[in-house]
Write a protein that holds these residues in place. Structure first.
Motif, PDB file in Angstrom:
ATOM      1  N   UNK A 120       6.928  -8.644  -7.612  1.00  9.60           N
ATOM      2  CA  UNK A 120       6.502  -7.260  -7.374  1.00  9.60           C
ATOM      3  C   UNK A 120       6.271  -7.058  -5.885  1.00  9.60           C
ATOM      4  N   UNK A 121       6.983  -6.099  -5.286  1.00 10.27           N
ATOM      5  CA  UNK A 121       6.748  -5.809  -3.868  1.00 10.27           C
ATOM      6  C   UNK A 121       5.556  -4.868  -3.731  1.00 10.27           C
ATOM      7  N   UNK A 122       5.185  -4.580  -2.486  1.00  4.63           N
ATOM      8  CA  UNK A 122       3.978  -3.806  -2.255  1.00  4.63           C
ATOM      9  C   UNK A 122       4.086  -2.379  -2.788  1.00  4.63           C
ATOM     10  N   UNK A 123       5.239  -1.768  -2.662  1.00  2.00           N
ATOM     11  CA  UNK A 123       5.408  -0.395  -3.145  1.00  2.00           C
ATOM     12  C   UNK A 123       5.214  -0.319  -4.653  1.00  2.00           C
ATOM     13  N   UNK A 124       5.824  -1.250  -5.368  1.00  2.88           N
ATOM     14  CA  UNK A 124       5.686  -1.255  -6.828  1.00  2.88           C
ATOM     15  C   UNK A 124       4.257  -1.599  -7.228  1.00  2.88           C
ATOM     16  N   UNK A 125       3.633  -2.537  -6.487  1.00  5.46           N
ATOM     17  CA  UNK A 125       2.250  -2.895  -6.777  1.00  5.46           C
ATOM     18  C   UNK A 125       1.317  -1.720  -6.533  1.00  5.46           C
ATOM     19  N   UNK A 126       1.620  -0.916  -5.518  1.00  7.09           N
ATOM     20  CA  UNK A 126       0.791   0.245  -5.216  1.00  7.09           C
ATOM     21  C   UNK A 126       0.871   1.264  -6.356  1.00  7.09           C
ATOM     22  N   UNK A 140      -2.039  -6.059  -1.631  1.00  3.21           N
ATOM     23  CA  UNK A 140      -1.443  -6.887  -0.579  1.00  3.21           C
ATOM     24  C   UNK A 140      -0.221  -7.605  -1.104  1.00  3.21           C
ATOM     25  N   UNK A 141       0.690  -7.953  -0.226  1.00  2.00           N
ATOM     26  CA  UNK A 141       1.926  -8.623  -0.631  1.00  2.00           C
ATOM     27  C   UNK A 141       2.304  -9.697   0.371  1.00  2.00           C
ATOM     28  N   UNK A 186      -2.596  -3.136   2.214  1.00  7.96           N
ATOM     29  CA  UNK A 186      -2.860  -3.955   3.401  1.00  7.96           C
ATOM     30  C   UNK A 186      -1.919  -3.610   4.541  1.00  7.96           C
ATOM     31  N   UNK A 187      -0.672  -3.233   4.238  1.00  9.76           N
ATOM     32  CA  UNK A 187       0.291  -2.923   5.301  1.00  9.76           C
ATOM     33  C   UNK A 187      -0.078  -1.652   6.056  1.00  9.76           C
ATOM     34  N   UNK A 188      -0.862  -0.768   5.453  1.00 11.25           N
ATOM     35  CA  UNK A 188      -1.263   0.480   6.106  1.00 11.25           C
ATOM     36  C   UNK A 188      -2.646   0.387   6.724  1.00 11.25           C
ATOM     37  N   UNK A 189      -3.213  -0.817   6.698  1.00 10.44           N
ATOM     38  CA  UNK A 189      -4.588  -0.981   7.152  1.00 10.44           C
ATOM     39  C   UNK A 189      -4.754  -0.645   8.624  1.00 10.44           C
ATOM     40  N   UNK A 190      -3.826  -1.099   9.484  1.00  7.05           N
ATOM     41  CA  UNK A 190      -3.952  -0.842  10.911  1.00  7.05           C
ATOM     42  C   UNK A 190      -3.867   0.641  11.206  1.00  7.05           C
ATOM     43  N   UNK A 191      -2.979   1.332  10.507  1.00  4.72           N
ATOM     44  CA  UNK A 191      -2.847   2.776  10.733  1.00  4.72           C
ATOM     45  C   UNK A 191      -4.116   3.511  10.310  1.00  4.72           C
ATOM     46  N   UNK A 192      -4.679   3.078   9.172  1.00  7.97           N
ATOM     47  CA  UNK A 192      -5.901   3.722   8.695  1.00  7.97           C
ATOM     48  C   UNK A 192      -7.045   3.456   9.652  1.00  7.97           C
ATOM     49  N   UNK A 193      -7.170   2.195  10.087  1.00  6.40           N
ATOM     50  CA  UNK A 193      -8.260   1.862  11.002  1.00  6.40           C
ATOM     51  C   UNK A 193      -8.083   2.585  12.335  1.00  6.40           C
ATOM     52  N   UNK A 194      -6.821   2.754  12.765  1.00  6.59           N
ATOM     53  CA  UNK A 194      -6.586   3.511  13.995  1.00  6.59           C
ATOM     54  C   UNK A 194      -7.047   4.941  13.847  1.00  6.59           C
ATOM     55  N   UNK A 195      -6.801   5.537  12.715  1.00  4.96           N
ATOM     56  CA  UNK A 195      -7.258   6.900  12.477  1.00  4.96           C
ATOM     57  C   UNK A 195      -8.768   7.003  12.462  1.00  4.96           C
ATOM     58  N   UNK A 196      -9.427   5.977  11.913  1.00  2.76           N
ATOM     59  CA  UNK A 196     -10.891   5.995  11.872  1.00  2.76           C
ATOM     60  C   UNK A 196     -11.473   5.896  13.271  1.00  2.76           C
ATOM     61  N   UNK A 197     -10.818   5.097  14.148  1.00  2.00           N
ATOM     62  CA  UNK A 197     -11.333   4.956  15.516  1.00  2.00           C
ATOM     63  C   UNK A 197     -11.240   6.275  16.281  1.00  2.00           C
ATOM     64  N   UNK A 198     -10.295   7.132  15.901  1.00  2.00           N
ATOM     65  CA  UNK A 198     -10.141   8.427  16.575  1.00  2.00           C
ATOM     66  C   UNK A 198     -10.993   9.510  15.922  1.00  2.00           C
ATOM     67  N   UNK A 199     -11.832   9.106  14.934  1.00  2.00           N
ATOM     68  CA  UNK A 199     -12.709  10.073  14.294  1.00  2.00           C
ATOM     69  C   UNK A 199     -12.059  10.811  13.152  1.00  2.00           C
TER      70      UNK A 199
END
Length: 391
Positions: A298-304, A335-336, A369-382
């Motif tokens: 199962x890849x990440x997209x299917x797991x999601x 995560x995958x 997990x693959x979108x974690x950096x993007x989400x955390x980046x958005x949180x740092x910008x408020x």
């Protein structure tokens, strides 16, 4: 010998696990009843015929019936009470008729032999019919019963000598029958005790790998199985994903409804996970209200997508306690395996971070997990963390 063995077992029954006490009590009763039938047979001519013939044969049938029922109880099969009562009724009526209406020793021998063969067959069926793995002690007990069936069938076909007017009169067939009758309690009981010992070992092994409350794998077993699954996935170049699920506001359920309600909620979550996930997926409890699912191939997209469906099933579960609705919500991390995640420790850590990201984003969400950096980046910008629908 049967009496001594039965009494010894009766003393030790309470020391066995609860699941084994019923079959052991049935077996002990059979052991303790059987000797009385042989005592009554041996007193033929010194006591009334209704005692030595009718009661003696009935006790023998009851003893064998307890053995058959003990084997059914051991393998968690339903008790054949209606069939047993029918067998008792046929035995009583038949013996009375063949003793007082149409007196014939051959007829009684044929009837009792046939009934004993049927009861032994029920015991053999209890051992071999089912999905469980047949152990060597079970083969041992079944073999003794099968030998008994053969002896009873030969006994039916073997007409007694003309001079055989008493059951205890010496003859080759009677010698075989009574020898078997004296050996069966010893050998079969030894096999039955070995069966109970193996069952206890199996239960202990299962308890070492299974969470006792929910019935899914525990954390130690998860580590072992997940490691094997990751090794196999990497060897064959297949995808593998991991879900970490944490029940939202679980402490509130315990505080408002009690810990028993919390246990029911955990079991309900596991039930929904099992019905939603595939049979090939592995489910484990990390501890508390946190669960893990290993998804091979199962890849990440299917797991999601699967995690979203699981989250929706939990939210729509209509779980209630004593009539009070209790919402089941969960935050799920996905995560995958990939270029940066190649071992279990990293996969668990990144998936756990994704789950906590879903918690911070408002709970009742799925985060990858693959979108974690993007989400955390958005949180740092408020900016608020993206919901699961945006992934």
């Amino acid at each position: 010998m049967s009496t001594l063995i039965g009494l010894a077992l009766a003393v030790t029954v309470t020391g066995y696990p609860k699941s084994l006490r019923k079959p052991m009590r049935l077996w002990v009763r059979g052991l303790l009843i059987q000797p009385f039938s042989f005592v009554l047979f041996s007193l033929r001519g010194q006591i009334p015929d209704w005692l030595s013939i009718i009661v003696g044969n009935i006790l023998l049938i009851i003893a064998f019936a307890h053995v058959s029922q003990a084997l059914r109880a051991y393998n968690r099969k339903s008790q054949l009470n209606a069939l047993m009562f029918a067998i008792f009724g046929i035995t009583i009526v038949g013996v009375i008729l063949l003793t007082y209406v149409w007196p014939t020793l051959l007829g009684r021998i044929t009837l009792i032999s046939l009934v004993l063969a049927v009861l032994a067959g029920i015991g053999v069926d209890a051992i071999y019919r089912g999905q469980h793995r047949i152990t060597r002690p079970e083969h041992m007990v079944a073999t003794m019963l099968l030998v008994g069936i053969v002896i009873m069938m030969v006994r039916i076909l073997y007409a007694p000598d003309a001079g055989l007017i008493e059951l205890t009169t010496s003859s080759p067939m009677q010698g075989i029958v009574f020898t078997y009758g004296s050996l069966l309690p010893v050998i079969a009981t030894s096999g039955f005790l070995l069966m109970c010992g193996e069952r206890m070992n199996e239960d202990l092994s299962r308890l070492a790998t299974i969470d006792s409350l929910t019935g899914v794998y525990n954390r130690r077993t998860l580590t072992e199985l997940a490691g094997k699954a990751i090794t196999a996935s990497k060897r064959h170049g297949r995808a593998l994903s991991l879900l970490i699920l944490d029940i939202d506001h679980f402490k509130r359920i315990n505080d408002e409804f009690g810990h028993e309600a919390g246990d029911l909620a955990l079991c309900r979550v596991v039930e929904i996970m099992r019905s939603t996930l595939r049979e090939s997926d592995l489910t484990a409890r990390l501890g508390g209200e946190e669960f893990v699912a290993i998804l091979p191939d199962t890849d990440e997209a299917s797991a999601f997508v699967l995690a979203e469906r699981l989250r929706e099933e939990l939210a729509a579960s209509n779980f209630s306690i004593s009539g009070w609705p209790v919402p089941l919500r969960a935050s799920i991390g996905v995560g995958s395996l990939g270029p940066t995640i190649s071992d279990l420790e990293t996969l668990m850590r990144e998936t756990d971070r994704a789950m906590y990201s879903a918690k911070r984003g408002g709970r009742n969400r799925v985060a990858a997990a693959s979108s974690l950096e993007k989400v955390q980046g958005g949180l740092r910008q408020g900016q608020p963390e993206a919901s699961s629908e945006s992934y």
